[in-house]
Design a protein around this motif. Structure first.
Motif, PDB file in Angstrom:
ATOM      1  N   VAL A  37       0.843  -1.183   0.000  1.00 46.93           N
ATOM      2  CA  VAL A  37       0.000   0.000   0.000  1.00 46.93           C
ATOM      3  C   VAL A  37       0.883   1.240   0.000  1.00 46.93           C
ATOM      4  O   VAL A  37       1.843   1.321   0.762  1.00 46.93           O
ATOM      5  N   ASP A  38       0.563   2.188  -0.827  1.00 49.52           N
ATOM      6  CA  ASP A  38       1.262   3.467  -0.871  1.00 49.52           C
ATOM      7  C   ASP A  38       0.692   4.341   0.229  1.00 49.52           C
ATOM      8  O   ASP A  38      -0.422   4.830   0.128  1.00 49.52           O
ATOM      9  N   ASP A  39       1.446   4.522   1.327  1.00 54.40           N
ATOM     10  CA  ASP A  39       0.941   5.268   2.477  1.00 54.40           C
ATOM     11  C   ASP A  39       0.551   6.697   2.123  1.00 54.40           C
ATOM     12  O   ASP A  39      -0.269   7.300   2.797  1.00 54.40           O
ATOM     13  N   ARG A  40       1.145   7.249   1.066  1.00 52.22           N
ATOM     14  CA  ARG A  40       0.788   8.617   0.669  1.00 52.22           C
ATOM     15  C   ARG A  40      -0.638   8.685   0.133  1.00 52.22           C
ATOM     16  O   ARG A  40      -1.224   9.744   0.067  1.00 52.22           O
ATOM     17  N   ALA A  41      -1.210   7.558  -0.262  1.00 53.25           N
ATOM     18  CA  ALA A  41      -2.567   7.541  -0.796  1.00 53.25           C
ATOM     19  C   ALA A  41      -3.604   7.630   0.305  1.00 53.25           C
ATOM     20  O   ALA A  41      -4.722   8.053   0.081  1.00 53.25           O
ATOM     21  N   ILE A  42      -3.225   7.232   1.515  1.00 52.50           N
ATOM     22  CA  ILE A  42      -4.188   7.138   2.609  1.00 52.50           C
ATOM     23  C   ILE A  42      -4.158   8.415   3.431  1.00 52.50           C
ATOM     24  O   ILE A  42      -3.109   8.880   3.853  1.00 52.50           O
ATOM     25  N   SER A  43      -5.337   9.002   3.680  1.00 54.74           N
ATOM     26  CA  SER A  43      -5.429  10.231   4.464  1.00 54.74           C
ATOM     27  C   SER A  43      -5.331   9.921   5.949  1.00 54.74           C
ATOM     28  O   SER A  43      -5.337   8.762   6.359  1.00 54.74           O
ATOM     29  N   ALA A  44      -5.280  10.954   6.756  1.00 55.44           N
ATOM     30  CA  ALA A  44      -5.157  10.788   8.207  1.00 55.44           C
ATOM     31  C   ALA A  44      -6.317   9.990   8.789  1.00 55.44           C
ATOM     32  O   ALA A  44      -6.160   9.297   9.793  1.00 55.44           O
ATOM     33  N   ILE A 101      -5.451   1.193  -7.865  1.00 54.15           N
ATOM     34  CA  ILE A 101      -5.042   1.796  -6.598  1.00 54.15           C
ATOM     35  C   ILE A 101      -4.416   0.706  -5.728  1.00 54.15           C
ATOM     36  O   ILE A 101      -5.062  -0.305  -5.448  1.00 54.15           O
ATOM     37  N   PRO A 102      -3.165   0.911  -5.296  1.00 56.81           N
ATOM     38  CA  PRO A 102      -2.495  -0.122  -4.496  1.00 56.81           C
ATOM     39  C   PRO A 102      -3.062  -0.167  -3.074  1.00 56.81           C
ATOM     40  O   PRO A 102      -2.909   0.760  -2.295  1.00 56.81           O
TER      41      PRO A 102
END
Length: 137
Positions: free
Chosen positions: A1-8, A71-72
């Motif tokens: 998972v690309d952590d930059r894709a996930i919001s807070a 989307i990863p």
């Protein structure tokens, strides 16, 4: 998972067609620029979209044509909400026309989720937002 894709808040929000940079809506939710796509054309939306409570700036860009997103994500069930607005066809829009001017299909993980979906018919008005929610994706 690309952590930059996930919001807070643990959600992934992507604004189709939006060039680089994040956008924070009027409710404090962070949205990513357009990413994880193949194909299609991104462009700005010149019409004001009736967004029925959502931040209207969410509809300032679009992706159209033949495109897909990969989307990863971790392999687990997700909830997916797709927001649509018809800003090209319909009364008062550049290409005029009406319902059935631009039906399309949506496939999710290779399975047909929407067939001949007509945003204009679903929203019942040009430049009005409509949404579809999919669970267990």
């Amino acid at each position: 998972v690309d952590d930059r894709a996930i919001s807070a808040d643990g959600e992934i929000r992507i604004l189709a067609g939006r060039p680089g940079g994040r956008f924070v809506d009027r409710y404090g939710q962070a949205w990513n620029a357009d990413r994880y796509f193949k194909g299609g054309v991104a462009s700005a939306v010149s019409s004001e979209v009736r967004s029925w409570g959502l931040d209207p700036n969410l509809f300032s860009s679009m992706r159209e044509g033949d495109f897909s997103y990969e989307i990863p994500l971790e392999n687990r069930p997700y909830e997916l909400t797709l927001y649509f607005a018809e800003t090209i066809y319909g009364e008062g829009n550049p290409l005029g026309g009406g319902e059935a001017s631009r039906p399309f299909h949506v496939r999710i993980n290779g399975k047909l989720a929407l067939e001949n979906f007509d945003v204009l018919a679903d929203a019942q008005d040009p430049n009005s937002m409509t949404a579809r929610l999919f669970r267990g994706i």
